[in-house]
Every structure is written in C-alpha cells, then in structure tokens.
Design a protein around this motif. Structure first.
Motif, PDB file in Angstrom:
ATOM      1  N   ARG A  99       0.839  -1.212   0.000  1.00  0.00           N
ATOM      2  CA  ARG A  99       0.000   0.000   0.000  1.00  0.00           C
ATOM      3  C   ARG A  99       0.866   1.252   0.000  1.00  0.00           C
ATOM      4  NH1 ARG A  99      -2.737   0.712   5.553  1.00  0.00           N
ATOM      5  NH2 ARG A  99      -0.710   1.614   6.057  1.00  0.00           N
ATOM      6  N   GLU A 132      -3.190   2.426  -8.057  1.00  0.00           N
ATOM      7  CA  GLU A 132      -3.932   1.164  -8.118  1.00  0.00           C
ATOM      8  C   GLU A 132      -3.201   0.145  -8.982  1.00  0.00           C
ATOM      9  OE1 GLU A 132      -8.474   2.893  -7.482  1.00  0.00           O
ATOM     10  OE2 GLU A 132      -7.653   2.698  -9.509  1.00  0.00           O
ATOM     11  N   ASP A 171      -1.750  -3.417  -7.669  1.00  0.00           N
ATOM     12  CA  ASP A 171      -2.147  -4.679  -8.298  1.00  0.00           C
ATOM     13  C   ASP A 171      -0.925  -5.507  -8.699  1.00  0.00           C
ATOM     14  OD1 ASP A 171      -4.787  -4.009  -7.993  1.00  0.00           O
ATOM     15  OD2 ASP A 171      -5.058  -3.313 -10.054  1.00  0.00           O
ATOM     16  N   ASP A 197      -8.284  -6.450  -0.764  1.00  0.00           N
ATOM     17  CA  ASP A 197      -9.357  -5.662  -1.398  1.00  0.00           C
ATOM     18  C   ASP A 197      -9.700  -4.420  -0.582  1.00  0.00           C
ATOM     19  OD1 ASP A 197      -9.449  -7.470  -3.451  1.00  0.00           O
ATOM     20  OD2 ASP A 197     -11.204  -8.548  -2.701  1.00  0.00           O
ATOM     21  N   ASP A 198      -9.730  -4.565   0.749  1.00  0.00           N
ATOM     22  CA  ASP A 198     -10.044  -3.409   1.590  1.00  0.00           C
ATOM     23  C   ASP A 198      -8.979  -2.327   1.463  1.00  0.00           C
ATOM     24  OD1 ASP A 198     -12.403  -4.437   2.520  1.00  0.00           O
ATOM     25  OD2 ASP A 198     -11.553  -5.272   4.358  1.00  0.00           O
ATOM     26  N   GLU A 199      -7.715  -2.736   1.425  1.00  0.00           N
ATOM     27  CA  GLU A 199      -6.638  -1.752   1.303  1.00  0.00           C
ATOM     28  C   GLU A 199      -6.661  -1.075  -0.062  1.00  0.00           C
ATOM     29  OE1 GLU A 199      -4.868  -0.486   3.471  1.00  0.00           O
ATOM     30  OE2 GLU A 199      -5.014  -1.869   5.151  1.00  0.00           O
ATOM     31  N   ARG A 200      -7.016  -1.821  -1.093  1.00  0.00           N
ATOM     32  CA  ARG A 200      -7.067  -1.222  -2.429  1.00  0.00           C
ATOM     33  C   ARG A 200      -8.125  -0.114  -2.488  1.00  0.00           C
ATOM     34  NH1 ARG A 200      -8.858  -1.144  -7.677  1.00  0.00           N
ATOM     35  NH2 ARG A 200      -7.255  -1.452  -9.303  1.00  0.00           N
ATOM     36  N   LYS A 201      -9.239  -0.315  -1.784  1.00  0.00           N
ATOM     37  CA  LYS A 201     -10.310   0.683  -1.783  1.00  0.00           C
ATOM     38  C   LYS A 201      -9.880   1.997  -1.130  1.00  0.00           C
ATOM     39  CE  LYS A 201     -13.940  -2.845  -1.572  1.00  0.00           C
ATOM     40  NZ  LYS A 201     -14.982  -3.468  -0.698  1.00  0.00           N
ATOM     41  N   LYS A 202      -8.867   1.933  -0.289  1.00  0.00           N
ATOM     42  CA  LYS A 202      -8.418   3.129   0.430  1.00  0.00           C
ATOM     43  C   LYS A 202      -7.412   3.953  -0.371  1.00  0.00           C
ATOM     44  CE  LYS A 202      -8.836   0.726   4.874  1.00  0.00           C
ATOM     45  NZ  LYS A 202      -8.061   0.179   6.013  1.00  0.00           N
TER      46      LYS A 202
END
Length: 261
Positions: free
Chosen positions: A46, A73, A77, A89-94
């Motif tokens: 992240r 992003e 990925d 997935d949660d960290e990607r949304k942030k």
C-alpha cells in the motif's frame, strides 16, 4: 577476516535492516543470513503504491488526481498479484483517499528535484565497517527539505523511533536539509478534518537517532563475530511468533522450519 559483516557477505546496512535487528533478531537472521526472505506485506505494498501515484502527481502538477490514483492502483495490483492476504481488497479501496490527501498536502511544496525520487544515499557510522544506505522519497532543494511519505490509519503526534532512525540517515546524507515525515490517512479525521500530519525532525533528534543506529549496528557486528556459521548463529536466538512480524502464514512456516518449533 576482521570485518564481521564481510564474513557474512553483508556489504551494507540500512535503517530498516537495523530496525529489524533491534525489534525481531530471529527474523533478521532468517532473512538476511539464511536467505529466507519474507513476501512483501499488504501495508508495505500500500505504501509503495501510494508513493508511486503521488510521485507522478508531484512531478506533473497539472496531472489530474484521478490519473495519479490509477497509477497507485496499478502499482498495488502488480505488487499484490499473488498475495492471498484477505486485507488486499479493503486496502485497495483506500488508495484513492491516501493519494488525494497526500497530493493536497505535498503539492504545496512545488516541484521536487527531478532526480530525487528513491534517490540512493549513503552514510558512514563510526566504528562500523560497512556503509548505511537508504532511498529518499522526495528532495525539495528549493526548500532545503527531504520529505518521506508514510501511510497510516491513525495520525501520530510524534515521530517513532524506527522512522526517526530512517530519517536520521536521510538528513545526515543531506547536510543542512530539514527532514520531514508526512503521515497520510485514507480519509479526514472526524474530529478536526485532518488527513495528513507533517512532523519535522530537529537536529537533536537526528543526532540521537544516529547514535542509536550506531549502537544497534555495533550490537549486530558483535553478534555476527561470534561465528562464521549462520545456522549456528540462528541457534542462539529464539523467535517471538506472537509478534506481528510473523503474522504472515508463509513467514511463520519458514520460521518454524528454521528454528525448529
């Protein structure tokens, strides 16, 4: 061979390596001496991804924030493609929130040096036979500043010891430059609306953390001098598997293989 680092093929040290030795020596031995490297964790991925997105936005002030978010992003990925961590997935949304907040803060500094991003620095510590290296996030020569970005869920009020040691390396390598850490959250705080906290090291901070790094490096050198055999050295240390350093199942499995329990 009088150089204990050389006998174990260690050509340089870093603040992160010395911080790991201070915090969890068993993991340091497993990774650095036995070559059983841990995969990059989701928080680390992240941080790298947010830096990548912010970096292109700092060097091109006209670039839309959405393009910077897309870069972050994409980097995330790539870094986590094979990582099964359920937090992925949660960290990607942030990521969008981190990039927006950090850019809003750091674009105020103007353009960073063109060659500053992840620029390598090197310093020497007294009585330590190998150099200590690091890689800075951004150098703003116009302001005489080094700025390092950290992603976090909670804004700190002080610079912690591990970050302070890292900053001491950067500051020492740049003479009279100031050393700042920009701590970014994924969303503004509910109370005061802050999303980024910038903290600067004082000269006394730099000197104190540099002295600590030297003592940690001396400790590591004395340990390495005990034996030429990495396996023998591993047998002198007991891992703390309750520590978050061992939270990844693959890392824990490797540790049990190395340390026998």
């Amino acid at each position: 061979m009088s150089n204990p680092f050389e006998r174990h093929d260690i050509g340089h040290l870093s603040a992160s390596s010395l911080n790991l030795w201070a915090a969890e020596p068993a993991l340091w031995i497993m990774e650095r001496l036995l070559g059983r490297r841990s995969p990059s964790g989701i928080p680390a991925a992240r941080g790298k991804a947010v830096e990548a997105g912010v970096n292109i936005g700092l060097h091109d002030p006209a670039l839309p924030v959405e393009a910077c978010i897309a870069e972050a992003e994409s980097a995330f990925d790539r870094e986590t493609a094979l990582n099964p961590d359920p937090r992925r997935d949660d960290e990607r949304k942030k990521l969008p929130g981190y990039v927006r907040g950090a850019l809003a803060e750091l674009r105020q500094y103007g353009l960073p040096d063109a060659d500053g991003y992840q620029g390598k620095v090197e310093i020497r510590l007294d009585d330590i036979a190998v150099p200590v290296i690091g890689f800075v996030d951004w150098r703003f020569s116009g302001h005489g500043l080094i700025v390092d970005l950290k992603t976090t869920e909670r804004l700190p009020s002080v610079i912690g010891a591990s970050h302070g040691r890292q900053g001491a390396v950067y500051a020492t390598a740049h003479g009279n430059f100031g050393m700042r850490f920009a701590y970014a959250k994924p969303a503004p705080a509910k109370g005061d609306g802050r999303q980024v906290q910038v903290l600067e090291m004082s000269g006394d901070d730099v000197r104190a953390h540099l002295a600590a790094l030297r003592l940690i490096a001396l400790s590591l050198g004395r340990f390495l001098a005990l034996s030429h055999d990495a396996r023998e050295l591993a047998g002198l240390i007991v891992p703390d598997f309750d520590s978050f350093y061992w939270s990844d199942p693959s890392v824990r499995a490797a540790g049990r293989d190395v340390f026998g329990f």
